[in-house]
Structure formats: C-alpha cells, structure tokens
Write an enzyme that holds these catalytic residues in place. Structure first.
Site, PDB file in Angstrom:
ATOM      1  N   TRP A 325     -17.311 -52.542  19.253  1.00 22.68           N
ATOM      2  CA  TRP A 325     -16.388 -51.950  18.270  1.00 22.68           C
ATOM      3  C   TRP A 325     -16.888 -50.564  17.851  1.00 22.68           C
ATOM      4  CZ3 TRP A 325     -17.144 -50.241  13.276  1.00 22.68           C
ATOM      5  CH2 TRP A 325     -15.998 -49.994  12.521  1.00 22.68           C
ATOM      6  N   HIS A 326     -18.224 -50.415  17.780  1.00 25.41           N
ATOM      7  CA  HIS A 326     -18.778 -49.137  17.327  1.00 25.41           C
ATOM      8  C   HIS A 326     -18.597 -48.025  18.354  1.00 25.41           C
ATOM      9  CE1 HIS A 326     -20.757 -51.783  14.425  1.00 25.41           C
ATOM     10  NE2 HIS A 326     -20.820 -50.714  13.661  1.00 25.41           N
ATOM     11  N   GLY A 327     -18.569 -48.382  19.605  1.00 27.27           N
ATOM     12  CA  GLY A 327     -18.408 -47.323  20.599  1.00 27.27           C
ATOM     13  C   GLY A 327     -18.528 -47.869  21.996  1.00 27.27           C
ATOM     14  N   PHE A 467     -16.389 -43.838  15.186  1.00 32.98           N
ATOM     15  CA  PHE A 467     -16.053 -45.207  15.602  1.00 32.98           C
ATOM     16  C   PHE A 467     -14.580 -45.497  15.330  1.00 32.98           C
ATOM     17  CE2 PHE A 467     -20.624 -45.785  14.078  1.00 32.98           C
ATOM     18  CZ  PHE A 467     -21.107 -45.302  15.260  1.00 32.98           C
TER      19      PHE A 467
END
Lengths: 467, 348
Positions: A325-327, A467
């Site tokens: 989800w962050h990257g 993000f």
C-alpha cells in the site's frame, strides 16, 4: 497544495470565511466544501481530479444499488465490481510499472525484450488514501453496517474532504457521513483547539521532521559509507522521529483544520514508540490504516478464526499488502514481510501491564523501538546495495560523529514531544492555553510563524504524499 | 444587529479574533522592520523603491562610463564578463575596478573603452549568451572573464540539490502564475529577508555540508569556460581569462568567519567553508589548464589578491582598495604585448 506552504496559509482562512457565510445552510455548505476540496486537490495536477470523480461515481451508484438489492449474489457482485474497479485504478497508476518492470526483468533473463511495457504514469496524489476510504463505504454498505448515502454531494464530499484527502487519516464513511447530516457547530473551544492542533502539526513538520532530515538524516542515508556506525545509528533514530513527526504532524493539521470547520476526524497516532511489542505498535501507529487493514482485509481473510497456520498466513498477507500500500517497490514489500514475521512470532503475547517493573517496561519498549527502527531502514533505503552498506556500517561499531549538537537536541525534543501523553497536552490546551487572551495567543502564533519561515530550509513535501 | 450576530453564531468566523490579531501583528512587525530598512536606504515593499546604481540605460546596457557604439581610433575596447564582483552597485561607478582599469590604461597612454557587462547573479553561461548577442554591435577587442563563485553556486545546486523535474516544464496556468506572484511578494518582505539571513542560514550551518564539488561539476565549469572562449573567437574577439580572488587563501578555512559563511549559505546551502576554498582553488587550476591548452592569456588575480582581507568587504566582493588593486593587476596584464596587438590577433 501542501499544508506547510504560503498557498495553504491563504487558502484555508479564505475557506473558513466563505464557509461561515453558508454554515447553517446544509446544501450550500456541502457544495462549497466540495468545490474547495476539488480546488485543493487540483492545485497539484488538475488532470487527476477525473479519477476522483470516477471513483466517487462508481462507489456512489454501486452503494445505492447494493442498498436496494436483497439478493446476496447481486450484492456480492456489486461489491466485487467496486473492489475490482477501485483496486484496478489504484493498481494501474501505482503498481503497473512495478509489475511491468518485474515481468520485463524476469523475461529479459530469457532474452525477451519487454521494455515497451513500461509507461511513464504519474502517481495521483493521495490515491491510496481516497481509494481505501471509498472502499470502506461500499464494504460497510455491503455488510449493512451503513445505509447507502442518497446525496451525491455528501458522498462526494466524504471522498474528497480536503483536510484528510491526500494523506489521511483514512476516515470511515460510518464516522464522517453522519456528521454531514447533523447541524454543525463550531464552539470557541473547538475552533481554538483546532488552531492549536494545526500549529502543533506544523511545529512537528517544520521544526522536527524537516530539520532532522536536513541536518543529518538525508546526508547520512545518501552516502552511508562516509559515516561512522554512531552516526548511522543516530540517523536511523532521526529517521524514525522524522517520519513520525512528518506523518503525525500532517494528521494533526488535518484533524485541527477539520475541527475548525466543525468536523471530527479520528486520531491517527498514539505515542507509537512507547509500544512494548509490535502488535501494540500497530495499535498506535497509523491507526486509521491498521484498523482498516484489520477490519476489511485481515478479518475478511478469516482473521484468527482458523488454524494457527491460517492465522499466520492471514497476518502475513495483511502486512504484505500493507507494505505494498505504501509503494510499488521491493523495499516496501520487505518492510511489510518483516513486520508480518515479527507479528507472527509475537502472536500470543499480550500487552504487559504497565505496573511491571519500570526496567522491564522500558526494556520491552527499547527492544520494540529498535525492531521498528530496523524496519524503517528497509522503508527508507532505495536498493539492496544501500541496505547492505548501511547495515554493514552499523555492524562496524565505529565511533565519532560529525552531526551537529543541534541534531541531538532536536532528536531529544522529538522524543519528549512524542512521549508526552495526549490527554496531558489536551488538558493544558483546554484549561490554560485557549483561555489566554487573544492577543497573547496571537503573539505566540506570530512568533511561531516567523520561526517556521526561518526554519523552512527546503520546504519539502510530506513523506506520506508519495503513498 | 441581532440577526447579523445570530447568522454567524457557532460558525468559524465567530471565533476569528485570534487569527485577526495574528494577521495584524504580522503586518505591524513587517511595517516596523520595513521602516527601519527604508531609513537605512533599502528598497522595501511598503515604502517603495530605493534608487540604486544598478539602473542601466537600455541604449548602453553596461555598468561603466558611457561609450559610443562607434569605435574611437586606436582605442582598446574591453568587454568584461563577470557577476556582482565587477558590477558592485555598492560603489560609485568610477570606483569599481572595470572603470579604474580603463583609467589606468588611459594614464599609461592606451586609449580604452570599457563595456562592463557584469551582472549580479549571472554565471558564465549567461555571460556567454550576452557576449554572443551584443558583441556584433559593440565590437570589443578583448573579452575578459572573471567568474567562479556564481558557477560554483549553480553547480552545487545541480550536484547536491533536489533533482530537476523531468520532461518539459508546462506553461504555468493563471492560478499558478498568481500564486507565484504572491510568493514573490512574500519573499520580498523585510521579515522574510531577516529571517532567512538570521535564522535559516544559522540552521544551515548545522547541516552536514559538502567538502568539495564533484568531478562532474568541475568538468561542467571547464566546459562553460571553453564555450566562452569559443564564442569570443567566433566573434573575432580575443578572450582573456583571470583567476578568481577571494578573501581567504586555500589554507585559511579556520579564519573563515561564521558571518561570512552564513552569507554564502544564503545562496549556496551545500558547500562547507573548506569546500568553498577547495572549489575556488580547483576552478583556478582549471582556468590555468584551459589557458595553457587553448593558448589564451591568463591574468593571475588570485595569487596577489586572495588572502588579503583589507581588499575585500566580504568573501568575494571588493573594498575600494580591492577594486584599485584589481584594476592595477588587470592593467599590468593587459599592457603586456598580447593585449596591445589584440586587434591584429583578432583580425588574424
């Protein structure tokens, strides 16, 4: 439009003035907030506002259809459509190139040229946040935990409400939509508490996060081989507090700005580095994401209702997806995997009582903090070589520091501010600060604004914007 | 009245007293600082422009005594490319070294016209462009280059600063232009100037600063100097290089005052004190190497001037005595045989 810019300093008071003019007229108020939220978002790239509109229209109409239908299969199909479309848009813009690179790298090994797969796609700001927010609505409607919203304006405002649009907190529809149906009220106390939170967030961002990065963290992470183990460790601590102050600072500003407009947003942080184990850490760090993952992913996967293996698998999958989800990068995936592993091993551990001997409590806190710092190393570095260089440098145990004493001072200040209980601060605000005469408060804020200008070395963006 | 107050009750605007006091306080503090600055002769936002010597005549875009476009027979016409070091708006035009240089040459019997094309904040690339654009009209004999600091600032930014945005930069939209204008106004306030000078640069001193420019930056500096030489020759002008002089010698980093370091950090937040001295020394070495390779005259100013604090009013700008010394050294260098036969050589 970043919160730490002149543009926002002009935009937000103007919004407050305009909002006050239509505050007691519900439709006009919602419409105004919707328009200014879109303007806020379009200040980055107006082109990507189309994605927001698309996401809004999809979930609005699917929610209404789900509400009307009593056929479980049809409802499930509608939910699946929402998931596929929302995650499809997110996947296309955020993960397409990641997987295209992986495919072309793997098949390139066998001599297949697949470079044409790669396309330069700009990541729309805040896409992960508003996609998850919007998805929470359709899932809640599907679970019949929330009635579908009939007003398109209100639903669109829920998706795009500007204080938390680009970096959270991820607000659930069940928390936000009912507020739009109530008569809003901004008391003096609420307004001034909101203002204080905005300034507290800016202090965290400008005085601590940006300055720690500028005075040491960035330089050390850019060239770890040039620094001693002591400096590498200090830079790692510095990054831990930089990311905390950056992100919790953003959340404070978002919560404070919303409060000044009469809205409540959920808290996102609760002294995470005082956690005594990683499970507790995840109840204190980015709370809106961790509860979202727990409620909508972990529990949907089966949670801890199955065998020990199934529970471990669910945990690992949740954390891997949390990392992604962050990257779209291997290091985020690894970061999620390491957290997943630690969480699997720490299952069964419950939070130990704080009445334990202080040295035991602090021992556990210290250990947890260092585990988290280790995972931040994975989060911050840009490649395997960088990681090895940094970790190797740490393992040399060499002394000596080139970091300025001010860096140590800021690190200590960040720790003290982080460790100060929220309720103690809130008590001080409620009983002392907001009762101080207006010119005194204004004078203190003026000094802070001048210091913000003086401290703004590079005016960097918030870390979580990417993000 | 009651209807009016009822309409605002419980709205954000009902509690605007603190933000209004805040805005008022900031305006008052700015006005106070501006008044002080205005009294000291600075241009301010509220109190208007301060007449500076930087105003140039569009017909004669140089910071030197007026020279007709038509050449005087037998005169040596010198084009000087530099930055604020030779423009120096803090000194009268007849005291700065380009003007003094011509005065000294005239005294020794060499008629001289000075075209001082130096501009604050301008590096070699812009100097070269201006030379290419204007030289045909003004027809100088020689083009003297005195540059290093601005290029070091530019190269530090490209080497250590944030990466430049990729791709073509889109034309700003109207609201972006308006915001950019607002930002310019904000940055023109006296408060902003004070805060950046006093606070921001102190913060920068606490940073981990760079000890030298990277090799690629040095190569870029050399390329810029070579382009200046090539452009001069294309226009039939004889190029002359000069080494760059600063207040401290290469080994004087210890004597570098904190105040001077802060003034440098305001424009270049990357290089340390030692990094500055090392970079200046490297640029001078590069100038010597290029002069040798390209068979260009090099006048050494760094040797006799650098390290003599009395000749400078800050790190790289000259005092009146410094301007005079620079003029003497340049005059002596240009009086040597190559300069007097400049036109012949250019014609050849």
């Amino acid at each position: 439009m970043n919160f730490n810019t002149l543009e926002f300093a002009l935009f937000f008071p103007l919004v407050l003035v305009l909002l006050s003019g239509v505050f007691h007229r519900e439709r006009a108020r919602d419409l105004l907030l919707l328009v200014v939220s879109y303007l806020f978002y379009m200040a980055w790239y107006w082109e990507y506002a189309g994605l927001l509109v698309l996401s809004t229209l999809i979930d609005y109409s699917l929610g209404l259809h789900m509400q009307k239908s009593s056929d479980p299969r049809k409802r499930k199909a509608l939910l699946t459509t929402s998931l596929v479309l929302n995650l499809g848009i997110l996947g296309l813009f955020k993960y397409y190139n990641f997987f295209a690179d992986m495919a072309s790298g793997t098949l390139g090994f066998f001599g297949w040229e697949l470079d044409f797969l790669r396309h330069e796609l700009l990541l729309p700001v805040g896409i992960s946040f508003y996609t998850f927010q919007s998805l929470s609505y359709t899932i809640d409607v599907y679970r019949r935990e929330l009635p579908a919203e009939k007003s398109l304006t209100k639903f669109a405002l829920f998706v795009v409400f500007f204080p938390q649009l680009v970096a959270g907190p991820i607000v659930r529809a069940v928390d936000f939509l009912p507020q739009l149906h109530k008569k809003l009220r901004v008391t003096k106390a609420l307004f001034l508490q909101g203002l204080t939170l905005v300034f507290l967030g800016l202090c965290k961002k400008i005085f601590l996060a940006d300055t720690l990065a500028s005075l040491g963290v960035d330089a050390v992470f850019d060239d770890p081989a040039a620094y001693s183990s002591a400096d590498l460790l200090l830079a790692l601590y510095g990054y831990a507090f930089q990311i905390y102050c950056d992100f919790s600072g953003y959340s404070d500003i978002a919560i404070g700005a919303a409060a000044m407009m009469g809205f409540w947003l959920p808290p996102n942080f609760n002294r995470p580095y005082l956690a005594q184990n990683l499970r507790e850490f995840w109840t204190r760090w980015h709370i809106s994401l961790s509860t979202w993952l727990k409620d909508y992913l972990y529990i949907s996967l089966g949670g801890n209702r199955g065998t020990r293996f199934a529970t471990a698998r669910n945990l690992m999958l949740t954390m891997l997806l949390g990392g992604l989800w962050h990257g779209a990068a291997i290091n985020f995936l690894l970061w999620g995997a390491v957290h997943g592993l630690f969480l699997m091993f720490s299952r069964g551990q419950t939070r130990r009582p704080d009445e334990d001997a202080p040295w035991r409590v602090w021992g556990r806190r210290l250990l947890t903090f260092h585990l988290v710092c280790f995972t931040w190393l994975l989060f911050r570095i840009h490649g395997w070589e960088d990681f090895l260089s940094y970790a190797g440098g740490l393992a040399e145990f060499s002394g000596g520091s080139v970091l300025h004493p001010l860096y140590y001072g800021l690190l200590a200040l960040a720790f003290v501010l982080h460790a100060t209980p929220k309720d103690r601060l809130a008590h001080w605000w409620d009983h002392r600060w907001i009762k101080a005469p207006a010119p005194v408060q204004a004078g203190a804020y003026a000094v802070l604004i001048l210091a913000f200008i003086g401290f703004s070395l590079d005016t960097p963006s918030f870390i979580y914007f990417q993000f | 009245m009651r209807v009016f107050s009822a309409a605002w009750r419980d709205t954000p605007l009902a509690h605007f007293r603190v933000p209004l006091y805040l805005a008022l306080l900031l305006v008052l503090v700015e006005a106070g600082f501006e008044w002080r600055a205005h009294e000291r002769g600075y241009t301010t936002l509220f109190f208007g422009q301060h007449e500076t010597a930087s105003r140039r005549n569009p017909d004669f875009p140089f910071r030197s005594l007026p020279v007709p476009a038509e050449r005087r027979p037998g005169s040596l016409r010198i084009w000087l490319s530099s930055a604020s070091h030779a423009e120096d708006n803090y000194q009268p035009v007849d005291k700065i070294f380009p003007t003094r240089l011509c005065a000294l040459l005239e005294q020794s019997g060499q008629a001289c016209d000075m075209l001082n094309a130096s501009r604050a904040g301008v590096g070699i690339a812009d100097n070269t462009q201006e030379l290419r654009r204007e030289a045909g009209h003004w027809r100088p004999d020689i083009a003297v280059l005195y540059q290093a600091k601005i290029d070091i600032d530019e190269l530090s930014k490209t080497s250590f600063g944030p990466p430049a945005p990729k791709g073509e930069i889109a034309e700003p939209l109207p609201h972006q232009r308006a915001l950019a204008h607002l930002r310019q106004v904000f940055e023109a306030t006296t408060l902003y100037a004070h805060l950046t000078q006093q606070l921001k640069t102190r913060m920068m001193q606490a940073r981990v600063l760079q000890p030298a420019l990277p090799v690629q930056a040095e190569a870029e500096y050399a390329a810029r100097v070579r382009r200046f030489i090539a452009t001069s020759r294309e226009q039939g002008i004889r190029p002359v290089l000069t080494t760059f002089a600063v207040r401290y010698g290469t080994r004087d980093a210890e004597q570098f005052s904190g105040e001077l370091e802060r003034s440098l950090l305001q424009y270049n937040p990357y290089l340390s004190k030692a990094g500055w001295l090392r970079s200046i020394a490297r640029c001078n070495e590069i100038l010597r190497e290029i002069a040798e390779e390209e068979k260009v005259q090099l006048i050494d100013l760094a040797g006799p001037v650098s390290g003599q604090a009395a000749l400078f009013r800050d790190f790289s700008h000259f005092s009146v005595a410094g301007h005079e010394r620079m003029a003497e050294l340049l005059a002596a260098g240009l009086k040597s045989p190559p300069s007097l036969s400049a036109r012949k050589e250019a014609a050849r």
